[in-house]
Design a protein around this motif. Structure first.
Motif, PDB file in Angstrom:
ATOM      1  N   ARG A 125      -0.954  17.992 -27.013  1.00  0.00           N
ATOM      2  CA  ARG A 125       0.096  18.768 -27.665  1.00  0.00           C
ATOM      3  C   ARG A 125       0.875  17.889 -28.648  1.00  0.00           C
ATOM      4  O   ARG A 125       0.988  16.677 -28.474  1.00  0.00           O
ATOM      5  N   THR A 126       1.454  18.533 -29.653  1.00  0.00           N
ATOM      6  CA  THR A 126       2.199  17.811 -30.686  1.00  0.00           C
ATOM      7  C   THR A 126       3.630  18.332 -30.727  1.00  0.00           C
ATOM      8  O   THR A 126       3.942  19.271 -31.454  1.00  0.00           O
ATOM      9  N   ALA A 127       4.492  17.708 -29.942  1.00  0.00           N
ATOM     10  CA  ALA A 127       5.883  18.167 -29.861  1.00  0.00           C
ATOM     11  C   ALA A 127       6.591  18.041 -31.203  1.00  0.00           C
ATOM     12  O   ALA A 127       7.481  18.836 -31.526  1.00  0.00           O
ATOM     13  N   LEU A 140       0.913  17.174 -39.237  1.00  0.00           N
ATOM     14  CA  LEU A 140       0.707  17.373 -37.806  1.00  0.00           C
ATOM     15  C   LEU A 140       0.564  18.852 -37.441  1.00  0.00           C
ATOM     16  O   LEU A 140       0.296  19.188 -36.293  1.00  0.00           O
ATOM     17  N   GLY A 141       0.744  19.724 -38.436  1.00  0.00           N
ATOM     18  CA  GLY A 141       0.744  21.161 -38.166  1.00  0.00           C
ATOM     19  C   GLY A 141       2.153  21.658 -37.923  1.00  0.00           C
ATOM     20  O   GLY A 141       3.132  20.908 -37.982  1.00  0.00           O
ATOM     21  N   LEU A 142       2.273  22.944 -37.620  1.00  0.00           N
ATOM     22  CA  LEU A 142       3.563  23.565 -37.313  1.00  0.00           C
ATOM     23  C   LEU A 142       3.395  24.563 -36.173  1.00  0.00           C
ATOM     24  O   LEU A 142       2.432  25.328 -36.149  1.00  0.00           O
ATOM     25  N   SER A 143       4.329  24.542 -35.253  1.00  0.00           N
ATOM     26  CA  SER A 143       4.420  25.629 -34.266  1.00  0.00           C
ATOM     27  C   SER A 143       5.837  26.179 -34.361  1.00  0.00           C
ATOM     28  O   SER A 143       6.801  25.528 -33.956  1.00  0.00           O
ATOM     29  N   ALA A 171      -1.597  13.993 -22.357  1.00  0.00           N
ATOM     30  CA  ALA A 171      -1.609  15.402 -22.773  1.00  0.00           C
ATOM     31  C   ALA A 171      -0.847  15.616 -24.066  1.00  0.00           C
ATOM     32  O   ALA A 171      -0.880  16.700 -24.635  1.00  0.00           O
ATOM     33  N   GLU A 172      -0.144  14.568 -24.534  1.00  0.00           N
ATOM     34  CA  GLU A 172       0.704  14.711 -25.707  1.00  0.00           C
ATOM     35  C   GLU A 172       0.174  13.889 -26.875  1.00  0.00           C
ATOM     36  O   GLU A 172      -0.244  12.737 -26.712  1.00  0.00           O
ATOM     37  N   ARG A 173       0.212  14.488 -28.052  1.00  0.00           N
ATOM     38  CA  ARG A 173      -0.085  13.775 -29.287  1.00  0.00           C
ATOM     39  C   ARG A 173       1.242  13.297 -29.861  1.00  0.00           C
ATOM     40  O   ARG A 173       2.102  14.102 -30.208  1.00  0.00           O
ATOM     41  N   LEU A 174       1.405  11.988 -29.933  1.00  0.00           N
ATOM     42  CA  LEU A 174       2.681  11.429 -30.345  1.00  0.00           C
ATOM     43  C   LEU A 174       2.645  10.990 -31.804  1.00  0.00           C
ATOM     44  O   LEU A 174       1.591  10.617 -32.326  1.00  0.00           O
ATOM     45  N   ALA A 175       3.795  11.035 -32.434  1.00  0.00           N
ATOM     46  CA  ALA A 175       3.909  10.504 -33.792  1.00  0.00           C
ATOM     47  C   ALA A 175       3.644   8.998 -33.758  1.00  0.00           C
ATOM     48  O   ALA A 175       3.789   8.343 -32.721  1.00  0.00           O
ATOM     49  N   ASN A 176       3.279   8.422 -34.894  1.00  0.00           N
ATOM     50  CA  ASN A 176       2.860   7.014 -34.949  1.00  0.00           C
ATOM     51  C   ASN A 176       3.938   6.044 -34.488  1.00  0.00           C
ATOM     52  O   ASN A 176       3.640   4.969 -33.984  1.00  0.00           O
TER      53      ASN A 176
END
Length: 550
Positions: A86-88, A194-197, A405-410
């Protein structure tokens, strides 16, 4: 609790609180002449099976007809690409001060326009598995992403005669419309790599752009369902809940709250070698009634990591779909999955409801205990919090580590200690709502509160055996807690392998830093939508003063 799907014409106007600019933009898309309605799970399976890139394994689905599939259904494997979490950082919540809803409405409109030449699939499901809480949800997604649609129907409750009838009997919520989610997984935008939700939680809708990972769709849907529950007398829970059915008709119900990888699924599904008669509600998503303490599961199946399950694991018998895992050929020439995160981190699978043969959809008995699962190295393995305000505050300042489970910013350190309020990064309403609901459970319903450190205590890992043994002692009423240093409202469970030396100045300093970290977090929320009452800070300052007395 039935949401509203249809409106009398005199209610279709700007004064209807169900409508909003973003909701109207998203819902309108569902009625295009390029939209195909998917009316059954079997239809969704066939679409996913034939979708380009799907791997149809030689592993059969266990008892497929009991979960709505044909008898020859196979486990399907589909891999998303580079992103497996996931990308918070991509979440935008309408209602937050920095969010310009008209700006994001424009982005959604353009995204909708660009789907007009594409075949779109519309699926429906129910969120909530009891007539006291059921809401209807809709997903719209382009051709080519059939596996997401199939997983979404498996994860939530697809339409069956029984659940449709149950839904008809549920209570109508006058100001809650159906959930609508529009997804365009291959959307790209240089300004939003990163996309948008985009969530409009008050109006029960979301648009998920540029995100192929199924977890975004699962948690996106739950985000909106939890918001509805919060507005209608429930505490929304990201965790697991189980009931121990003890001798003499005694029962003990316990909820555990933690991020993925904190042990909530392990604890929830633990059978203790048959030592107890156990009933499981769910390991990830449920709600607790503040009126009577009962609990309701929101999902029938389980979206579980495959990291801890080798191919021959008994748990893999219950897989229906697998995501972001490998495949190979076994000695019999059959195509099988490769798990244990060999291919990449955060391999995932949907397991059927049959995995837990002791599963129910509602537990009537009020919850007896809540456990905050933390990975704060300053905390001993097991603590008991005896003050309802501090119990609610420790949930609001739940300190843990990020998971795969998380996609983190760099620029984000995945090993840094972080606070995730009530272990729920998917909350879209003010934090005080959760604070008041959990405080009420501790204060008015006399729910016990514990903290389990499932990470490291100082530099020593807390093994799951220690956690589970401590849980057994609590359930059986044999746990002997003693005062923890000079703290007036916290007790410690003595564990021989994890001595706590309150005369060690280095340890006291680390504990002091942990308290300060929580204070700084609550101080940072002042004046914002996540501000808590002053009593929350007061109880932490009290802890700080008591620690000085050591």
């Amino acid at each position: 609790m039935a949401t509203i799907s249809k409106f009398s014409r005199d209610k279709i106007n700007k004064d209807n609180p169900i409508f909003s600019q973003i909701r109207s933009t998203i819902e309108t898309t569902f009625y295009g002449n390029n939209v195909i309605k998917i009316n059954s799970l079997k239809e969704a399976y066939k679409l996913a099976k034939n979708s380009p890139g799907t791997i149809v394994t030689d592993m059969p689905v266990y008892k497929p007809e009991e979960i709505g599939l044909d008898e020859n259904a196979k486990i399907l494997l589909f891999n998303d690409g580079g992103v497996t979490g996931r990308t918070a950082a991509a979440r935008r919540i309408v209602g937050e001060p920095s969010i310009d809803s008209s700006k994001y409405a424009e982005i959604i409109r353009e995204s909708v326009y660009n789907t007009r030449y594409r075949k779109m699939y519309h699926a429906e499901s129910f969120i909530g598995l009891d007539k006291n809480f059921m809401v209807r949800a809709h997903l719209l997604i382009p051709e080519g992403f059939e596996n997401i649609l199939y997983n979404w129907l498996l994860n939530f409750q697809y339409m069956t005669e029984g659940y449709v009838n149950m839904y008809k009997e549920s209570i109508k919520l006058e100001n809650e419309g159906d959930i609508y989610i529009l997804s365009v997984p291959d959307w790209k935008d240089e300004k939003n790599p990163l996309g948008l939700s985009i969530f409009d939680p008050v109006h029960n809708c979301a648009c998920i752009l540029g995100m192929k990972y199924f977890g975004e769709h699962k948690k996106g849907t739950l985000t909106l369902a939890w918001g509805i529950a919060n507005r209608n007398g429930y505490a929304s829970c990201h965790g697991g809940l189980k009931r121990y059915n003890l001798n003499n008709n005694n029962k003990y119900t316990i909820g555990v709250f933690g991020l993925s990888g904190s042990g909530k699924s392990t604890i929830t599904h633990e059978k203790h070698n048959g030592k107890y008669d156990i009933t499981i509600l769910h390991d990830d998503a449920y709600i607790i009634s503040t009126e009577n303490g009962s609990s309701i599961a929101l999902e029938p199946s389980y979206f579980d990591k495959t990291q801890d399950y080798p191919l021959n694991s008994e748990a893999n018998k219950y897989l229906i779909t697998v995501q972001n895992c490998g495949a190979t050929i076994d000695e019999d020439g059959k195509c099988v999955i490769v798990t244990e995160d060999i291919r990449n981190g955060n391999g995932r699978a949907i397991k059927s409801k049959l995995w837990a043969d002791i599963r129910v959809d509602k537990i009537e008995e009020p919850v007896d205990a809540i456990v905050w699962l933390m990975k704060d190295p300053s905390l001993p393995p097991v603590l008991k919090i005896n003050d309802p305000i501090l119990a609610a505050v420790m949930g609001a300042t739940l300190a843990t580590k990020r998971s795969s489970a998380e996609r983190l910013a760099n620029n984000v350190d995945k090993d840094a200690l972080v606070i995730e309020c009530y272990a729920n990064p998917f909350r879209t309403y003010p934090l005080v709502d959760d604070y008041n609901k959990f405080k009420e459970l501790f204060q008015k319903r006399n729910v016990d509160c514990y903290i389990f450190n499932t990470g490291f205590f100082l530099d020593k890992k807390v093994p799951k055996e220690v956690t589970l043994n401590s849980l057994e002692l609590i359930v059986e009423g044999k746990a002997k807690f003693k005062p923890w240093g000079s703290f007036s409202n916290i007790e410690l469970l003595k564990i021989d392998d994890f001595p706590v030396n309150m005369e060690d100045l280095n340890y006291i300093n680390e504990l002091q830093n942990s308290i300060n970290y929580r204070i700084q977090f609550l101080e940072s929320t002042k004046g914002g939508r996540n501000e808590l009452p002053e009593e929350a800070l007061d109880v932490l300052y009290k802890m700080k003063e008591e620690l000085k007395g050591e």
